[in-house]
Design a protein around this motif. Sequence first.
Motif, PDB file in Angstrom:
ATOM      1  N   ILE A 345       3.063  12.669  15.727  1.00  0.00           N
ATOM      2  CA  ILE A 345       1.676  12.283  15.440  1.00  0.00           C
ATOM      3  C   ILE A 345       0.843  12.582  16.675  1.00  0.00           C
ATOM      4  CG2 ILE A 345       0.127  10.388  14.836  1.00  0.00           C
ATOM      5  CD1 ILE A 345       2.516   9.086  13.398  1.00  0.00           C
ATOM      6  N   GLN A 346      -0.211  13.352  16.496  1.00  0.00           N
ATOM      7  CA  GLN A 346      -1.063  13.758  17.602  1.00  0.00           C
ATOM      8  C   GLN A 346      -2.124  12.691  17.906  1.00  0.00           C
ATOM      9  OE1 GLN A 346      -0.479  16.418  19.437  1.00  0.00           O
ATOM     10  NE2 GLN A 346       1.243  17.042  18.108  1.00  0.00           N
ATOM     11  N   PRO A 347      -2.634  12.662  19.148  1.00  0.00           N
ATOM     12  CA  PRO A 347      -3.679  11.686  19.504  1.00  0.00           C
ATOM     13  C   PRO A 347      -4.903  11.834  18.600  1.00  0.00           C
ATOM     14  CG  PRO A 347      -2.819  12.772  21.469  1.00  0.00           C
ATOM     15  CD  PRO A 347      -2.244  13.508  20.301  1.00  0.00           C
ATOM     16  N   GLY A 348      -5.391  10.718  18.102  1.00  0.00           N
ATOM     17  CA  GLY A 348      -6.575  10.719  17.248  1.00  0.00           C
ATOM     18  C   GLY A 348      -6.299  11.064  15.801  1.00  0.00           C
ATOM     19  N   GLU A 349      -5.081  11.438  15.457  1.00  0.00           N
ATOM     20  CA  GLU A 349      -4.747  11.839  14.094  1.00  0.00           C
ATOM     21  C   GLU A 349      -4.732  10.620  13.175  1.00  0.00           C
ATOM     22  OE1 GLU A 349      -1.545  14.850  11.915  1.00  0.00           O
ATOM     23  OE2 GLU A 349      -1.018  13.906  13.822  1.00  0.00           O
ATOM     24  N   LYS A 350      -5.123  10.839  11.933  1.00  0.00           N
ATOM     25  CA  LYS A 350      -5.113   9.791  10.915  1.00  0.00           C
ATOM     26  C   LYS A 350      -4.002  10.120   9.928  1.00  0.00           C
ATOM     27  CE  LYS A 350      -8.890   8.165  12.791  1.00  0.00           C
ATOM     28  NZ  LYS A 350      -8.964   9.078  13.934  1.00  0.00           N
ATOM     29  N   VAL A 351      -2.925   9.299   9.987  1.00  0.00           N
ATOM     30  CA  VAL A 351      -1.723   9.607   9.217  1.00  0.00           C
ATOM     31  C   VAL A 351      -1.442   8.472   8.246  1.00  0.00           C
ATOM     32  CG1 VAL A 351       0.752  10.092   9.331  1.00  0.00           C
ATOM     33  CG2 VAL A 351      -0.768  10.949  11.128  1.00  0.00           C
ATOM     34  N   LEU A 352      -1.228   8.838   6.998  1.00  0.00           N
ATOM     35  CA  LEU A 352      -0.824   7.878   5.975  1.00  0.00           C
ATOM     36  C   LEU A 352       0.655   8.089   5.691  1.00  0.00           C
ATOM     37  CD1 LEU A 352      -1.414   5.754   3.765  1.00  0.00           C
ATOM     38  CD2 LEU A 352      -2.029   7.657   2.246  1.00  0.00           C
ATOM     39  N   ILE A 353       1.434   7.036   5.828  1.00  0.00           N
ATOM     40  CA  ILE A 353       2.873   7.105   5.554  1.00  0.00           C
ATOM     41  C   ILE A 353       3.144   6.354   4.262  1.00  0.00           C
ATOM     42  CG2 ILE A 353       5.167   6.465   6.374  1.00  0.00           C
ATOM     43  CD1 ILE A 353       4.154   6.802   9.204  1.00  0.00           C
ATOM     44  N   MET A 354       3.697   7.069   3.289  1.00  0.00           N
ATOM     45  CA  MET A 354       3.927   6.491   1.973  1.00  0.00           C
ATOM     46  C   MET A 354       5.414   6.506   1.641  1.00  0.00           C
ATOM     47  SD  MET A 354       0.771   8.041  -0.279  1.00  0.00           S
ATOM     48  CE  MET A 354       1.180   6.950  -1.646  1.00  0.00           C
ATOM     49  N   ALA A 355       5.823   5.533   0.861  1.00  0.00           N
ATOM     50  CA  ALA A 355       7.186   5.443   0.352  1.00  0.00           C
ATOM     51  C   ALA A 355       7.247   4.242  -0.573  1.00  0.00           C
ATOM     52  CB  ALA A 355       8.196   5.299   1.484  1.00  0.00           C
ATOM     53  N   PRO A 356       8.168   4.250  -1.507  1.00  0.00           N
ATOM     54  CA  PRO A 356       8.326   3.059  -2.367  1.00  0.00           C
ATOM     55  C   PRO A 356       8.732   1.855  -1.529  1.00  0.00           C
ATOM     56  CG  PRO A 356       9.485   4.965  -3.278  1.00  0.00           C
ATOM     57  CD  PRO A 356       9.068   5.338  -1.896  1.00  0.00           C
ATOM     58  N   SER A 357       8.609   0.680  -2.118  1.00  0.00           N
ATOM     59  CA  SER A 357       9.006  -0.543  -1.421  1.00  0.00           C
ATOM     60  C   SER A 357      10.489  -0.481  -1.061  1.00  0.00           C
ATOM     61  CB  SER A 357       8.749  -1.772  -2.309  1.00  0.00           C
ATOM     62  OG  SER A 357       7.371  -1.906  -2.580  1.00  0.00           O
ATOM     63  N   GLY A 358      10.809  -0.985   0.139  1.00  0.00           N
ATOM     64  CA  GLY A 358      12.197  -1.028   0.567  1.00  0.00           C
ATOM     65  C   GLY A 358      12.664   0.184   1.349  1.00  0.00           C
ATOM     66  N   PRO A 513      -4.750   5.735  -3.848  1.00  0.00           N
ATOM     67  CA  PRO A 513      -5.381   6.719  -4.741  1.00  0.00           C
ATOM     68  C   PRO A 513      -5.456   8.110  -4.078  1.00  0.00           C
ATOM     69  CG  PRO A 513      -6.627   4.672  -4.699  1.00  0.00           C
ATOM     70  CD  PRO A 513      -5.597   4.571  -3.624  1.00  0.00           C
ATOM     71  N   GLU A 514      -5.322   9.154  -4.877  1.00  0.00           N
ATOM     72  CA  GLU A 514      -5.330  10.518  -4.344  1.00  0.00           C
ATOM     73  C   GLU A 514      -6.637  10.835  -3.627  1.00  0.00           C
ATOM     74  OE1 GLU A 514      -4.317  13.526  -7.120  1.00  0.00           O
ATOM     75  OE2 GLU A 514      -2.406  12.602  -7.693  1.00  0.00           O
ATOM     76  N   GLN A 515      -7.754  10.316  -4.122  1.00  0.00           N
ATOM     77  CA  GLN A 515      -9.047  10.564  -3.482  1.00  0.00           C
ATOM     78  C   GLN A 515      -9.060  10.041  -2.049  1.00  0.00           C
ATOM     79  OE1 GLN A 515     -12.354   8.886  -5.579  1.00  0.00           O
ATOM     80  NE2 GLN A 515     -13.897   9.590  -4.112  1.00  0.00           N
ATOM     81  N   LEU A 516      -8.444   8.852  -1.829  1.00  0.00           N
ATOM     82  CA  LEU A 516      -8.379   8.292  -0.484  1.00  0.00           C
ATOM     83  C   LEU A 516      -7.355   9.043   0.367  1.00  0.00           C
ATOM     84  CD1 LEU A 516      -9.229   6.162   1.563  1.00  0.00           C
ATOM     85  CD2 LEU A 516      -7.546   4.593   0.557  1.00  0.00           C
ATOM     86  N   GLN A 517      -6.272   9.499  -0.257  1.00  0.00           N
ATOM     87  CA  GLN A 517      -5.251  10.234   0.494  1.00  0.00           C
ATOM     88  C   GLN A 517      -5.848  11.478   1.141  1.00  0.00           C
ATOM     89  OE1 GLN A 517      -1.486  11.051  -1.487  1.00  0.00           O
ATOM     90  NE2 GLN A 517      -1.679   9.202  -2.773  1.00  0.00           N
ATOM     91  N   ARG A 518      -6.763  12.116   0.468  1.00  0.00           N
ATOM     92  CA  ARG A 518      -7.356  13.365   0.979  1.00  0.00           C
ATOM     93  C   ARG A 518      -8.193  13.136   2.235  1.00  0.00           C
ATOM     94  NH1 ARG A 518      -7.743  14.544  -4.703  1.00  0.00           N
ATOM     95  NH2 ARG A 518      -9.854  13.700  -4.805  1.00  0.00           N
ATOM     96  N   GLN A 519      -8.567  11.884   2.532  1.00  0.00           N
ATOM     97  CA  GLN A 519      -9.386  11.604   3.705  1.00  0.00           C
ATOM     98  C   GLN A 519      -8.552  11.499   4.991  1.00  0.00           C
ATOM     99  OE1 GLN A 519     -12.474   8.559   3.157  1.00  0.00           O
ATOM    100  NE2 GLN A 519     -12.051   8.571   0.947  1.00  0.00           N
ATOM    101  N   TYR A 520      -7.236  11.408   4.837  1.00  0.00           N
ATOM    102  CA  TYR A 520      -6.361  11.366   6.015  1.00  0.00           C
ATOM    103  C   TYR A 520      -6.064  12.786   6.481  1.00  0.00           C
ATOM    104  CZ  TYR A 520      -5.515   6.447   4.914  1.00  0.00           C
ATOM    105  OH  TYR A 520      -5.680   5.113   4.672  1.00  0.00           O
ATOM    106  N   ASP A 521      -5.739  12.935   7.764  1.00  0.00           N
ATOM    107  CA  ASP A 521      -5.360  14.250   8.275  1.00  0.00           C
ATOM    108  C   ASP A 521      -4.035  14.710   7.680  1.00  0.00           C
ATOM    109  OD1 ASP A 521      -7.587  14.392   9.984  1.00  0.00           O
ATOM    110  OD2 ASP A 521      -6.567  13.180  11.487  1.00  0.00           O
ATOM    111  N   ARG A 522      -3.179  13.713   7.405  1.00  0.00           N
ATOM    112  CA  ARG A 522      -1.849  14.062   6.906  1.00  0.00           C
ATOM    113  C   ARG A 522      -1.264  12.888   6.139  1.00  0.00           C
ATOM    114  NH1 ARG A 522       3.002  14.710  10.415  1.00  0.00           N
ATOM    115  NH2 ARG A 522       1.535  14.232  12.095  1.00  0.00           N
ATOM    116  N   VAL A 523      -0.532  13.206   5.092  1.00  0.00           N
ATOM    117  CA  VAL A 523       0.198  12.190   4.332  1.00  0.00           C
ATOM    118  C   VAL A 523       1.687  12.487   4.484  1.00  0.00           C
ATOM    119  CG1 VAL A 523       0.650  11.156   2.081  1.00  0.00           C
ATOM    120  CG2 VAL A 523      -1.687  11.875   2.674  1.00  0.00           C
TER     121      VAL A 523
END
Length: 532
Positions: A345-358, A513-523
């Motif tokens: 993860i680079q400085p200033g990057e906005k990263v969303l980490i997704m996975a099912p529960s557990g 939501p996919e619309q919000l996912q697109r606002q991150y630098d990376r998912v």
Amino acid sequence: MIIWKYGKRNQLLLYVLACISGSIANVGLAWTVTRFMAAATHRSLSQFTHSAIIGLGIFILLGVFSWLIAILKAAITESTNVAIKSVMIKYMVDKQPLTRDSGQQISFMTNDLKMLETNGVTSELTIIEQGVTFLGAIVGSLYFDWVLTLAFLVGNMMPVLATTVMQKRVKGASKQWSKINASWTGQLKDFLSGLDTARAYQANDAVKQRTNSLAQSLEKSLFHLNFTIGTSQSLALLVALIFAMLLPFGIGVYRIILGWSSIAKFMGVMQLSNDISNPLLRSVNAYTQWGAAKPILAKITHAQQVDQQPASTGLPAPQDAPLTVHDAGVAFDHKLVFNHLNVTIQPGEKVLIMAPSGYGKSTFLRVLEGEIPLVHGSYQLGQTAATKIDKTALRKQFSLVKQDPFLFNDTLKYNITLGHHFALNQIQSAVKKAGLTDLVEDKGLDYQIVENGKNLSGGQIQRIEIARALLYNRPFLLADEATSALDDKLAAQVHQEFLHSSNTLIEVAHQVPEQLQRQYDRVVHLDQLSQA
């Protein structure tokens, strides 16, 4: 000794002096009895009157010393308990590894420490008091009739041998009870928190059956502990009655019949015999109970040893550096959470980490904070391994928004600042960004939050956590389901604050939501990057 190590030593020394004074008064009482017997034998009224006056003074002194001993017992118990709790609180807050099960910690701080007070602190005070009384009685009895005294002394050693045999069984039973009690507390907490679920799905019978089963196991374990202690104490009592009472009494009567001793001396020794046999029995019983406290004391000693280890003097945390996790494996509570994970993860990057529960999303954030070590692989800030960075310096790199917010029973302001100093305009800015303005305008920053935030809504509690993270403005913001308790409009507002910040954002969630996912630098899909 627990009370010497953790209590106030000046109180302990005063307690010993009070016990010695009380023991001397007991010997004086026995001497008065011999004077009464001599007066009766010689039919001397003047000797009787003189003995009665002395006896009255001794009774008064005994009352005063008894009161002092009781007061000092209470004071020593208080200071020792406070010191022990302070050690454990410091260890839990600063050094104890994180765990998902807080039930064991709660059980230890309540049930186990109460057991330590009863079987440890109180037993030590009893041993001191009864031991001093025993020694004083021995000295006084030797003065009256040394042969009879030796008979009492030898006879009273026998219960000690009987009790020593039972010590190992008591210790084992105590350890087993402590383990089962911790399990009971933790699972009972889970049952109570899930009552609404059980009722919703008509699983009441299952919950009752499992809870009753746990209760039965706990009570069986407690019965076994009490049975073992009771058997040990009963065995010691039986041995004492035979060897410490019947045998010496017979020897004393025999010596009087042969003219080797007098009734007055015999009565003096008999008066002190209770202060030989009873204190020894109580001391032996207290020692038996003290053995039951050893497993708990061992945990406290371990906590103190860990706390006394020198603080790490690691490297400073690199600034504006990438965060890299390479081939990482993590186990939490002895269970492998993820394996062979690679993330940069680079400085200033906005990263969303997704996975099912557990899948270890929250655990991954704890790894970044340095709270959970890697089983294998590496974690670096820039070119510096996280393990070589000073722990406090590493923690200061991260603000945290937890899924289950943390609150003190204190003011709204204190819960946002956690007691650190911030300018009022900084606090107001964080309050506004987190959507707390209405609450602050209505209640004020000095509004008192009750235990667990029961006078706030779930959304307000989560916004306090968000305001705190924004106020501290650390280089990395770790967000764990950060807006799960907020309505859509407020959640969108908070996300915009996160996404437009210059700081690095690492947010974990299982549904976005996919619309919000697109606002991150990376998912990043954690379940696709790691092997559990």
